[in-house]
Scaffold this motif. Sequence first.
Motif, PDB file in Angstrom:
ATOM      1  N   GLU A   6      68.959   8.551 -29.841  1.00 19.39           N
ATOM      2  CA  GLU A   6      69.099   7.835 -31.195  1.00 19.39           C
ATOM      3  C   GLU A   6      67.934   7.159 -31.617  1.00 19.39           C
ATOM      4  O   GLU A   6      67.207   7.417 -32.667  1.00 19.39           O
ATOM      5  CB  GLU A   6      70.196   6.984 -31.730  1.00 19.39           C
ATOM      6  N   LEU A   7      67.453   6.531 -30.492  1.00 17.96           N
ATOM      7  CA  LEU A   7      65.965   5.805 -30.569  1.00 17.96           C
ATOM      8  C   LEU A   7      64.799   6.538 -30.164  1.00 17.96           C
ATOM      9  O   LEU A   7      63.708   6.074 -30.086  1.00 17.96           O
ATOM     10  CB  LEU A   7      65.978   4.636 -29.591  1.00 17.96           C
ATOM     11  N   GLY A   8      64.902   7.787 -30.130  1.00 13.84           N
ATOM     12  CA  GLY A   8      63.673   8.701 -29.835  1.00 13.84           C
ATOM     13  C   GLY A   8      63.646   9.560 -28.634  1.00 13.84           C
ATOM     14  O   GLY A   8      62.702  10.445 -28.497  1.00 13.84           O
ATOM     15  N   ALA A   9      64.665   9.203 -27.637  1.00 11.50           N
ATOM     16  CA  ALA A   9      64.624   9.892 -26.228  1.00 11.50           C
ATOM     17  C   ALA A   9      64.920  11.332 -26.056  1.00 11.50           C
ATOM     18  O   ALA A   9      65.872  11.602 -27.163  1.00 11.50           O
ATOM     19  CB  ALA A   9      65.282   9.064 -25.117  1.00 11.50           C
ATOM     20  N   GLU A  10      64.401  12.145 -25.296  1.00 14.24           N
ATOM     21  CA  GLU A  10      64.900  13.444 -25.316  1.00 14.24           C
ATOM     22  C   GLU A  10      65.805  13.397 -23.995  1.00 14.24           C
ATOM     23  O   GLU A  10      65.346  13.027 -22.942  1.00 14.24           O
ATOM     24  CB  GLU A  10      63.952  14.366 -25.078  1.00 14.24           C
ATOM     25  N   LEU A  11      67.085  13.804 -24.118  1.00 10.84           N
ATOM     26  CA  LEU A  11      68.022  13.939 -23.052  1.00 10.84           C
ATOM     27  C   LEU A  11      67.757  15.136 -22.235  1.00 10.84           C
ATOM     28  O   LEU A  11      68.024  16.388 -22.879  1.00 10.84           O
ATOM     29  CB  LEU A  11      69.467  13.569 -23.123  1.00 10.84           C
ATOM     30  N   ILE A  12      67.310  15.241 -21.050  1.00 11.83           N
ATOM     31  CA  ILE A  12      67.147  16.552 -20.159  1.00 11.83           C
ATOM     32  C   ILE A  12      68.210  16.748 -19.060  1.00 11.83           C
ATOM     33  O   ILE A  12      68.054  15.777 -18.026  1.00 11.83           O
ATOM     34  CB  ILE A  12      65.573  16.776 -19.709  1.00 11.83           C
ATOM     35  N   THR A  13      69.325  17.418 -19.104  1.00 10.10           N
ATOM     36  CA  THR A  13      70.146  17.384 -18.068  1.00 10.10           C
ATOM     37  C   THR A  13      70.057  18.458 -17.172  1.00 10.10           C
ATOM     38  O   THR A  13      69.119  19.488 -17.112  1.00 10.10           O
ATOM     39  CB  THR A  13      71.632  17.736 -18.822  1.00 10.10           C
ATOM     40  N   ARG A  14      70.515  18.383 -15.965  1.00  5.50           N
ATOM     41  CA  ARG A  14      70.437  18.966 -14.889  1.00  5.50           C
ATOM     42  C   ARG A  14      69.011  19.233 -14.243  1.00  5.50           C
ATOM     43  O   ARG A  14      68.653  20.389 -13.734  1.00  5.50           O
ATOM     44  CB  ARG A  14      71.073  20.574 -14.997  1.00  5.50           C
ATOM     45  N   PHE A  15      68.583  17.944 -14.296  1.00 11.25           N
ATOM     46  CA  PHE A  15      67.101  17.922 -13.866  1.00 11.25           C
ATOM     47  C   PHE A  15      67.029  16.801 -12.736  1.00 11.25           C
ATOM     48  O   PHE A  15      66.948  15.856 -13.018  1.00 11.25           O
ATOM     49  CB  PHE A  15      66.032  17.366 -14.895  1.00 11.25           C
ATOM     50  N   LYS A  16      67.229  17.664 -11.725  1.00  9.63           N
ATOM     51  CA  LYS A  16      67.045  16.638 -10.307  1.00  9.63           C
ATOM     52  C   LYS A  16      65.902  16.637  -9.739  1.00  9.63           C
ATOM     53  O   LYS A  16      65.360  17.739  -9.258  1.00  9.63           O
ATOM     54  CB  LYS A  16      68.269  17.493  -9.194  1.00  9.63           C
ATOM     55  N   VAL A  17      64.951  15.581  -9.674  1.00 10.90           N
ATOM     56  CA  VAL A  17      63.966  15.438  -9.282  1.00 10.90           C
ATOM     57  C   VAL A  17      63.604  15.561  -7.849  1.00 10.90           C
ATOM     58  O   VAL A  17      64.154  14.880  -6.982  1.00 10.90           O
ATOM     59  CB  VAL A  17      62.981  14.085  -9.617  1.00 10.90           C
ATOM     60  N   VAL A  18      62.953  16.496  -7.263  1.00  6.18           N
ATOM     61  CA  VAL A  18      62.883  16.806  -5.865  1.00  6.18           C
ATOM     62  C   VAL A  18      61.548  16.352  -5.450  1.00  6.18           C
ATOM     63  O   VAL A  18      61.332  15.993  -4.128  1.00  6.18           O
ATOM     64  CB  VAL A  18      63.117  18.303  -5.415  1.00  6.18           C
ATOM     65  N   SER A  19      60.466  16.302  -6.127  1.00  3.08           N
ATOM     66  CA  SER A  19      59.313  15.844  -5.928  1.00  3.08           C
ATOM     67  C   SER A  19      58.211  15.161  -6.918  1.00  3.08           C
ATOM     68  O   SER A  19      58.612  15.582  -8.113  1.00  3.08           O
ATOM     69  CB  SER A  19      58.497  17.060  -5.274  1.00  3.08           C
ATOM     70  N   MET A  20      57.722  14.342  -6.590  1.00  6.17           N
ATOM     71  CA  MET A  20      56.937  13.347  -7.569  1.00  6.17           C
ATOM     72  C   MET A  20      55.080  13.181  -6.933  1.00  6.17           C
ATOM     73  O   MET A  20      55.224  12.824  -6.010  1.00  6.17           O
ATOM     74  CB  MET A  20      57.390  12.115  -7.925  1.00  6.17           C
ATOM     75  N   ALA A  21      54.315  13.724  -7.947  1.00  6.91           N
ATOM     76  CA  ALA A  21      52.902  13.465  -7.427  1.00  6.91           C
ATOM     77  C   ALA A  21      52.280  12.911  -8.621  1.00  6.91           C
ATOM     78  O   ALA A  21      52.154  13.349  -9.575  1.00  6.91           O
ATOM     79  CB  ALA A  21      52.596  14.589  -6.733  1.00  6.91           C
TER      80      ALA A  21
END
Length: 357
Positions: A77-92
Amino acid sequence: MALLEEHAQPGVPQHCAGMLTKKACRLLCIHVPHEVVQAEPARIRLRYGPLVLEARFELYIVNRSLLDQHLARKAVELGAELITRFKVVSMARKNSLWHLRAGDGRELTAKLVVGADGYKARSVRLVGLSRPREVASCLQYELELPSEVDASLVACYFGSEVAPGGYAWVVPIGDRSLRVGLGVRKPGARHPAKHYLDRLVRSLFPSARVRRRLAGLVSVGGPMRPSYADAFLAVGEAAGQVNPITGAGCASAIACGRIAGRVAAEALEEGNLSAERLAEYEQRWWRLLGLSYQLALRLRALLESLGRQKLIRLARASSWALSSGHAGLAVLWALTTRPELLKLLPHWRRLKLLPYF
């Protein structure tokens, strides 16, 4: 702003016992919506060996899945986008952006990442931070009983024969329903949590039917420092923001998440996402809860060194304060009656709040 959820919907599967003290909610300005509340007990009963103490202790028992979904809806409601089934496996991090990849190959970029991924804390490891590794192995059953339960009472059981290194809880969640669980810590626990919980359920509720089983690991090693890096903040259990004695972490996660959101918004507006700038987050949440949890670790170690009989005498000595509903006064009295605990007396104003957070 994106809200990443590894499952099909927030809060599922549920692992939490769902206990929030009303005092913590008042002090931290946390609103608990009526539709997520399963019970509102006003008393707590503590049992340790032959000793039984009862005190006024007001709680919300919540359906944690519904609470998480409520919070996610508020974010959307405050403007975020909910993205489901997104399991982060790497970050760079490249060219001042985080590149995040999910297990299914999807990718996102972000200027700043807030890691709120619980006990597993994959984000913390991917960023290169570390946190205390001590955990409690927790298991709980949702039970259906043939008769009505006392919805005004929460019961807690202590002792190595019940839950080595931890404790067990019995929480009302309906007219004929209970959530019964426990947490154990090594090296005291010689058996898995299931061994102790099955024995407790057979003893207390032999005719109950197990409706659902919930399991998980809870960080009880104390708060993590540092809890930030360039363009990164860790929040909640991912940052060790969990009471090392009680294992409670819901209220602290909400409060620290609020701080993280404000610091992140200000840093983004300034265009400065350096670790030096984001250190303000840790300074603010440490003043609120960090020192209290660090003291809790010291208190836990001292209590565990006393032995059974000394603990029983200590509890009896402070029972008059506890039974009158003054948990803080009981803590103060306990500190003054044992020489081993006197070193913590200067911090009693913080320690008296530990039962609530």
